[in-house]
Design a protein around this motif. Structure first.
Motif, PDB file in Angstrom:
ATOM      1  N   LEU A  97       5.918  -3.339  -3.622  1.00 12.59           N
ATOM      2  CA  LEU A  97       4.960  -3.683  -2.702  1.00 12.59           C
ATOM      3  C   LEU A  97       4.448  -4.995  -2.905  1.00 12.59           C
ATOM      4  CD1 LEU A  97       2.682  -0.566  -2.793  1.00 12.59           C
ATOM      5  CD2 LEU A  97       4.315  -1.163  -1.050  1.00 12.59           C
ATOM      6  N   LEU A  98       4.170  -5.722  -1.939  1.00 16.17           N
ATOM      7  CA  LEU A  98       3.713  -7.148  -1.811  1.00 16.17           C
ATOM      8  C   LEU A  98       2.159  -7.224  -1.036  1.00 16.17           C
ATOM      9  CD1 LEU A  98       4.159  -9.939  -2.225  1.00 16.17           C
ATOM     10  CD2 LEU A  98       4.866 -10.344   0.099  1.00 16.17           C
ATOM     11  N   TYR A  99       1.294  -7.454  -1.632  1.00 15.33           N
ATOM     12  CA  TYR A  99      -0.168  -7.470  -1.091  1.00 15.33           C
ATOM     13  C   TYR A  99      -0.635  -9.104  -0.689  1.00 15.33           C
ATOM     14  CZ  TYR A  99      -0.375  -3.020  -3.617  1.00 15.33           C
ATOM     15  OH  TYR A  99      -0.262  -1.902  -4.013  1.00 15.33           O
ATOM     16  N   VAL A 100      -1.039  -8.999   0.657  1.00 12.41           N
ATOM     17  CA  VAL A 100      -1.105 -10.501   1.057  1.00 12.41           C
ATOM     18  C   VAL A 100      -2.328 -10.843   1.570  1.00 12.41           C
ATOM     19  CG1 VAL A 100      -0.213 -12.061   2.845  1.00 12.41           C
ATOM     20  CG2 VAL A 100       1.480 -10.435   1.705  1.00 12.41           C
ATOM     21  N   GLY A 137      -3.235  -7.157   3.462  1.00 10.51           N
ATOM     22  CA  GLY A 137      -1.934  -6.682   3.997  1.00 10.51           C
ATOM     23  C   GLY A 137      -1.064  -6.151   2.912  1.00 10.51           C
ATOM     24  N   ILE A 138      -0.674  -4.875   3.089  1.00 14.51           N
ATOM     25  CA  ILE A 138       0.145  -4.343   2.215  1.00 14.51           C
ATOM     26  C   ILE A 138       1.832  -4.328   2.777  1.00 14.51           C
ATOM     27  CG2 ILE A 138       0.649  -2.231   0.755  1.00 14.51           C
ATOM     28  CD1 ILE A 138      -2.180  -1.773   1.037  1.00 14.51           C
ATOM     29  N   TYR A 139       2.731  -4.719   2.156  1.00 11.91           N
ATOM     30  CA  TYR A 139       4.024  -4.755   2.737  1.00 11.91           C
ATOM     31  C   TYR A 139       5.006  -4.195   1.729  1.00 11.91           C
ATOM     32  CZ  TYR A 139       1.995  -8.138   6.053  1.00 11.91           C
ATOM     33  OH  TYR A 139       1.357  -8.767   7.001  1.00 11.91           O
ATOM     34  N   GLU A 140       5.901  -3.288   2.504  1.00 13.50           N
ATOM     35  CA  GLU A 140       6.927  -2.425   1.641  1.00 13.50           C
ATOM     36  C   GLU A 140       8.093  -3.148   1.502  1.00 13.50           C
ATOM     37  OE1 GLU A 140       7.656   2.120   1.848  1.00 13.50           O
ATOM     38  OE2 GLU A 140       8.495   1.170   3.540  1.00 13.50           O
ATOM     39  N   LEU A 196      -6.405  -4.563  -7.814  1.00 13.61           N
ATOM     40  CA  LEU A 196      -5.978  -5.869  -7.609  1.00 13.61           C
ATOM     41  C   LEU A 196      -7.631  -6.879  -7.617  1.00 13.61           C
ATOM     42  CD1 LEU A 196      -4.747  -4.833  -3.962  1.00 13.61           C
ATOM     43  CD2 LEU A 196      -3.220  -5.965  -5.768  1.00 13.61           C
ATOM     44  N   LEU A 197      -7.189  -8.200  -7.965  1.00 25.66           N
ATOM     45  CA  LEU A 197      -8.342  -9.026  -8.205  1.00 25.66           C
ATOM     46  C   LEU A 197      -8.233 -10.323  -6.963  1.00 25.66           C
ATOM     47  CD1 LEU A 197      -7.773  -8.148 -10.968  1.00 25.66           C
ATOM     48  CD2 LEU A 197      -9.418 -10.051 -11.495  1.00 25.66           C
ATOM     49  N   ARG A 233      -5.801  -0.484  -6.018  1.00 25.74           N
ATOM     50  CA  ARG A 233      -4.543  -1.006  -5.178  1.00 25.74           C
ATOM     51  C   ARG A 233      -4.048   0.198  -4.266  1.00 25.74           C
ATOM     52  NH1 ARG A 233       0.710  -0.366  -6.278  1.00 25.74           N
ATOM     53  NH2 ARG A 233       1.549   0.725  -8.261  1.00 25.74           N
ATOM     54  N   HIS A 234      -4.386   1.372  -4.902  1.00 22.65           N
ATOM     55  CA  HIS A 234      -3.791   2.791  -4.110  1.00 22.65           C
ATOM     56  C   HIS A 234      -4.724   3.067  -2.814  1.00 22.65           C
ATOM     57  CE1 HIS A 234      -0.951   3.062  -7.489  1.00 22.65           C
ATOM     58  NE2 HIS A 234      -1.717   2.977  -8.238  1.00 22.65           N
ATOM     59  N   THR A 235      -5.873   2.876  -3.129  1.00 29.11           N
ATOM     60  CA  THR A 235      -6.897   3.342  -2.051  1.00 29.11           C
ATOM     61  C   THR A 235      -7.754   2.234  -1.514  1.00 29.11           C
ATOM     62  OG1 THR A 235      -8.591   3.698  -3.609  1.00 29.11           O
ATOM     63  CG2 THR A 235      -7.222   5.468  -3.443  1.00 29.11           C
ATOM     64  N   GLY A 236      -7.711   1.075  -2.019  1.00 29.24           N
ATOM     65  CA  GLY A 236      -8.631  -0.036  -1.375  1.00 29.24           C
ATOM     66  C   GLY A 236      -9.884   0.124  -1.955  1.00 29.24           C
ATOM     67  N   GLN A 237     -10.323   1.293  -2.561  1.00 32.06           N
ATOM     68  CA  GLN A 237     -11.944   1.362  -2.951  1.00 32.06           C
ATOM     69  C   GLN A 237     -12.307   0.385  -3.768  1.00 32.06           C
ATOM     70  OE1 GLN A 237     -12.380   4.487  -6.067  1.00 32.06           O
ATOM     71  NE2 GLN A 237     -14.428   4.068  -6.045  1.00 32.06           N
TER      72      GLN A 237
END
Length: 472
Positions: free
Chosen positions: A204-207, A220-223, A253-254, A284-288
């Motif tokens: 996964l790529l987090y943008v 944004g989360i890209y597969e 994520l930071l 990173r799994h839930t956005g919490q």
């Protein structure tokens, strides 16, 4: 069909005054040529002047003579660099990649501009700091992220190349060849902020993104498996999310929320008085939201991050407040701590934090030696900090420096000049084409840093990344 030139005049004029007519036409042609050259010269001078004013905002040491000196230097070295080949009207999803120039393995990757044409590209560099490949880009790029490979299969990792904010594009390159694999465009109501990070598994790529409707920050989360299709997004819990990094635990994520509302077309900063930057920890799994930390001054824009293997993060600040104020520009934090820890500069150091001119462009951390490096193109310097003591070891003048990354300890070092002692720990790039190795003279007391430079005929952009894993 247009009328031939000779039939636009009376026959008697042509027959009786051929010589006079020819002289008049020659004079008119000369006049038109001189006028065109004059207007071109004025236009060029205006463009240079405008560009120089822009440079002065980011580099107080910029001079008009830099253009003359840079041109001379580029002409002397232009044969050393392959031209960047890309059609000037190429759409953003069409980029061309040049063939590898030698068979060396790639150690670092950076965005560049060619000195003579200012065309943009991404280059792969080997351990000798020489160009291995270059891939033309349709616009200026910012950060570059190396995909971790969960398996040791014989495949090349991807490089995510982020367009400079506010961009609508990022690209995926093959790290070994520079070939473009994917071109990804932002959805209609989003633009990218120039940074991203991969999951530790590389799937996964987090943008960092901006919601253009309300300026809210988004992740944004890209597969990867689906060709970098966007599958979800989270709130960044702030405005203007800039750099994002993955925690060593692989679960959080930071995010550096810069706090600045930026007008899309002009990059104008709209809320400097009311901005509220922060450092955010997300699941990173839930956005919490796991934790949010705010700096001591609301105009200390939290911009750049470097992750230590021990779970602490190094933070580079860009201060938007009054120029006379002295504020700490490099901070650290570990999840659970209530506030940031400020790194220190010796009290008898007359420059103090002012040496950075309120602007840190990039930070890097060497976990093995517990050191951090920060760059400032406006201050024209790079500094190394001892994280064990929290003190700055020293700084070195490097005009227009910005990119910084670690030097892999397993990489053979080929110095171009005599150095003090030890091996390099960091590599710093700058807009004048230098790749500067920085090391620490640990035999000296107090410790000091040394610098050794190598030049390429490119202007290196804001970020530089190391390919592969650094020994720890």
């Amino acid at each position: 069909m247009s009328t031939p030139l000779h039939s636009r005049h009376k026959p008697s004029r042509l027959i009786g005054s051929d010589k006079e007519t020819g002289l008049n036409m020659l004079a008119q042609t000369l006049k038109n040529t001189l006028t065109t050259l004059g207007l071109a010269s004025v236009g060029t001078a205006a463009l240079v002047g405008a560009h120089h004013l822009g440079r002065k905002q980011y580099n107080s040491q910029a001079r008009l003579t830099d253009y003359r000196d840079g041109l001379r230097q580029a002409l002397g070295k232009v044969t050393a660099a392959a031209p960047i080949v890309a059609p000037s009207d190429a759409p953003a999803n069409l980029v061309q990649s040049q063939a590898r120039r030698n068979n060396s393995s790639v150690t670092w990757i950076s965005g560049v501009a060619e000195l003579t044409t200012s065309e943009f590209a991404v280059v792969g560099l080997n351990a000798a700091r020489e160009i291995v490949w270059q891939s033309a880009m349709p616009e200026r790029v910012h950060d570059l992220l190396i995909q971790p490979l969960a398996s040791k299969a014989l495949q090349a990792p991807h490089v995510a190349v982020m367009g400079r904010r506010p961009s609508e594009w990022f690209w995926i390159l093959d790290a070994h060849s520079g070939e473009v694999v994917h071109s990804i465009k932002a959805q209609t109501d989003r633009h990218f902020y120039g940074h991203a990070c991969y999951s530790l598994q590389g799937d996964l790529l987090y943008v960092t993104e901006n919601n253009t409707a309300d300026f809210s920050g988004r992740i944004g989360i890209y597969e990867v498996a689906s060709g970098y299709k966007k599958i979800a997004e989270y709130a960044s819990h702030g405005i203007g999310p800039h750099e994002i990094v993955m925690h060593p635990d692989g679960e959080s994520l930071l995010i550096a929320n810069g706090g600045i509302k930026t007008e899309r077309a002009s990059r104008e900063e709209l809320n400097l008085d009311s901005m509220q930057p922060s450092l955010v920890y997300l699941n990173r799994h839930t956005g919490q939201l796991l934790q949010q930390v705010f700096p001591a001054h609301n105009q200390m824009s939290v911009r750049h991050l470097a992750m230590h293997d021990n779970g602490s993060v190094i933070i580079g600040i860009q201060f938007q407040g009054e120029r006379h104020l002295s504020v700490p520009m490099v901070l650290t934090h570990r999840r659970g701590e209530p506030k940031f820890t400020e790194l220190q500069i010796a009290k008898d150091d007359s420059k103090g934090w002012h040496r950075f001119h309120h602007y840190i462009a990039s930070v890097a951390v060497d976990s093995k030696h517990n050191l951090a490096c920060a760059t400032s193109p406006i201050g024209g310097c790079a500094a190394v900090f001892d994280l064990s003591t929290g003190m700055m070891i020293g700084d070195t003048p490097l005009a227009d420096c910005a990119g910084v990354t670690t030097w892999p300890s397993q990489t053979q070092y080929q110095a171009t000049q005599q150095i003090l002692s030890g091996l390099p720990l960091f590599l710093v790039s700058d807009g004048q084409g230098y790749l500067s190795s920085i090391g620490v003279d640990q035999a000296a007391y107090p410790q000091s840093i040394w610098v050794e430079k190598k030049h390429q005929s490119y202007a290196f952009d804001n970020h530089l990344t190391t390919l592969g894993t650094v020994d720890s």
